[in-house]
Enzyme design. Sequence first.
Site, PDB file in Angstrom:
ATOM      1  N   TRP A 103      33.297 -58.575 -39.614  1.00 13.40           N
ATOM      2  CA  TRP A 103      31.847 -58.822 -39.566  1.00 13.40           C
ATOM      3  C   TRP A 103      31.265 -58.933 -40.967  1.00 13.40           C
ATOM      4  O   TRP A 103      30.414 -59.785 -41.215  1.00 13.40           O
ATOM      5  CB  TRP A 103      31.131 -57.745 -38.751  1.00 13.40           C
ATOM      6  CG  TRP A 103      31.586 -57.737 -37.328  1.00 13.40           C
ATOM      7  CD1 TRP A 103      32.251 -56.750 -36.676  1.00 13.40           C
ATOM      8  CD2 TRP A 103      31.457 -58.805 -36.370  1.00 13.40           C
ATOM      9  NE1 TRP A 103      32.540 -57.120 -35.388  1.00 13.40           N
ATOM     10  CE2 TRP A 103      32.063 -58.372 -35.175  1.00 13.40           C
ATOM     11  CE3 TRP A 103      30.896 -60.081 -36.421  1.00 13.40           C
ATOM     12  CZ2 TRP A 103      32.116 -59.172 -34.027  1.00 13.40           C
ATOM     13  CZ3 TRP A 103      30.953 -60.881 -35.279  1.00 13.40           C
ATOM     14  CH2 TRP A 103      31.554 -60.422 -34.110  1.00 13.40           C
ATOM     15  N   LYS A 105      25.219 -52.419 -28.055  1.00 13.04           N
ATOM     16  CA  LYS A 105      26.144 -51.293 -28.114  1.00 13.04           C
ATOM     17  C   LYS A 105      25.370 -49.996 -27.862  1.00 13.04           C
ATOM     18  O   LYS A 105      25.446 -49.433 -26.779  1.00 13.04           O
ATOM     19  CB  LYS A 105      26.875 -51.276 -29.452  1.00 13.04           C
ATOM     20  CG  LYS A 105      27.699 -52.566 -29.628  1.00 13.04           C
ATOM     21  CD  LYS A 105      27.966 -52.884 -31.054  1.00 13.04           C
ATOM     22  CE  LYS A 105      28.381 -54.301 -31.313  1.00 13.04           C
ATOM     23  NZ  LYS A 105      29.495 -54.813 -30.540  1.00 13.04           N
ATOM     24  N   ASP A 157      24.227 -53.990 -41.954  1.00  7.83           N
ATOM     25  CA  ASP A 157      24.493 -54.375 -40.572  1.00  7.83           C
ATOM     26  C   ASP A 157      24.907 -53.096 -39.862  1.00  7.83           C
ATOM     27  O   ASP A 157      26.016 -52.589 -40.070  1.00  7.83           O
ATOM     28  CB  ASP A 157      25.627 -55.413 -40.530  1.00  7.83           C
ATOM     29  CG  ASP A 157      26.087 -55.711 -39.107  1.00  7.83           C
ATOM     30  OD1 ASP A 157      25.520 -55.148 -38.153  1.00  7.83           O
ATOM     31  OD2 ASP A 157      27.035 -56.514 -38.960  1.00  7.83           O
TER      32      ASP A 157
HETATM   33  N1  PMP Z   1      28.195 -56.932 -36.659  1.00  8.37           N
HETATM   34  C1  PMP Z   1      28.916 -55.980 -36.055  1.00  8.37           C
HETATM   35  C2  PMP Z   1      29.242 -54.709 -36.814  1.00  8.37           C
HETATM   36  C3  PMP Z   1      29.339 -56.158 -34.744  1.00  8.37           C
HETATM   37  O1  PMP Z   1      30.071 -55.215 -34.135  1.00  8.37           O
HETATM   38  C4  PMP Z   1      29.011 -57.354 -34.054  1.00  8.37           C
HETATM   39  C5  PMP Z   1      29.380 -57.598 -32.612  1.00  8.37           C
HETATM   40  N2  PMP Z   1      30.431 -56.951 -32.098  1.00  8.37           N
HETATM   41  C6  PMP Z   1      28.288 -58.323 -34.743  1.00  8.37           C
HETATM   42  C7  PMP Z   1      27.875 -58.065 -36.031  1.00  8.37           C
HETATM   43  C8  PMP Z   1      27.921 -59.609 -34.101  1.00  8.37           C
HETATM   44  O2  PMP Z   1      26.887 -59.354 -33.237  1.00  8.37           O
HETATM   45  P1  PMP Z   1      26.263 -60.423 -32.254  1.00  8.37           P
HETATM   46  O3  PMP Z   1      27.300 -60.681 -31.210  1.00  8.37           O
HETATM   47  O4  PMP Z   1      25.056 -59.705 -31.754  1.00  8.37           O
HETATM   48  O5  PMP Z   1      25.940 -61.636 -33.051  1.00  8.37           O
END
Ligand code: PMP
Length: 363
Positions: A105, A199, A175
Amino acid sequence: MDGNGRIHNFGAGPAGLPLEVIREVSDSLPNLNESGFGLLEISHRSEVFQKVIDEARESVRRVLSIPEEYKILFLQGGASLQFYMTALNILREGEKADYLITGGWSKKALKEASRIGDAKNIWSDETNGFRKVPKDGEYDIRDDAVYVHYTSNNTLYGTQYHHLPSSSGKPLVVDASSDITGVEIDVSKHDIVYAGAQKNLGPSGITLVILSPWAISRIGNDIPTMLDYNVHIEKGSMFNTPNTFGIFVLGRVFAWLEKNGGMKEAIRRNKEKSDLLYKELDRTDFWQPHAAIESRSKMNVTWRLNDTSLEEIFLKEAFDCGLGGLKGHRSVGGIRASLYNYISKESVIELVRFMKKFEEAHG
Ligand code: PMP
């Protein structure tokens, strides 16, 4: 299964929510707060919905102790859109931003910010399989960096910061998608906090974004309307039709949290749950935990089996015992148990019981 015929859900997101909230949502579908309008059918311009979004925002502010001068937005596009939108709003062409890379991520966040300015990877553990997060002093921040970005919890690899990473006095962007409200966070020490809701906060389709006065002061001109934080601030997250359903559910999840001891209790429960599971993982080398001990996540616990050929059988037998969502992310493999806020201790006890039996049968 739990006592309600629901699976013990260890999925990484969307994740399990409190059953009371699910029932409230279900009751609101035909008629929201006695308005006569169903939850999926009510106008976002109605007084009833205005109250829903205002209460949700206030509850978010209380739970996360967000300073008054910070703005709270409910946006769409997931945390993935924020990878770009954060940089688009606060970074200019040619300016620098430094990124701590602790997993897939953060790599994606860096990639999107690189479209705007000089975004740099200043620390990465990739060659070691993303097993830890950096300690202060292990990276250098450029003198003229505009901000530092980090990912507080690495959902894929199961690592997490247990300290506020040093940014050498630079603004900090985080994030916090996979641990917000589940661990300590001092919002006042950050300038942008963003998190996909699916989450710890509620359903997918909502992203919580928190902006400091500094972040607001940095917002550039000529940003496409839907990507401009100022537009969403001015319109109270309702420039266009928001995710009304998602905002309602998020509000009820926060209300549940407030009724059940707030973040303090959530943090206590999460520690208790993760301690139980790590204790089992450390008991025998039949299990091979992925993360370095000091970087272990309380939210996503990842491990391999010593004999990896048993992993498929593990997942199948676990599922047959009512334990779901345990398959590791495709980029890591193995097993991952996500222990977000609303996963009960009983679910973790069931998982550990199953693991002991599995080891007895296959060890
Ligand atoms: N950042 C993190 C730490 C995540 O765990 C996730 C999704 N698992 C995301 C970003 C991406 O999120 P989204 O699917 O809401 O775009």
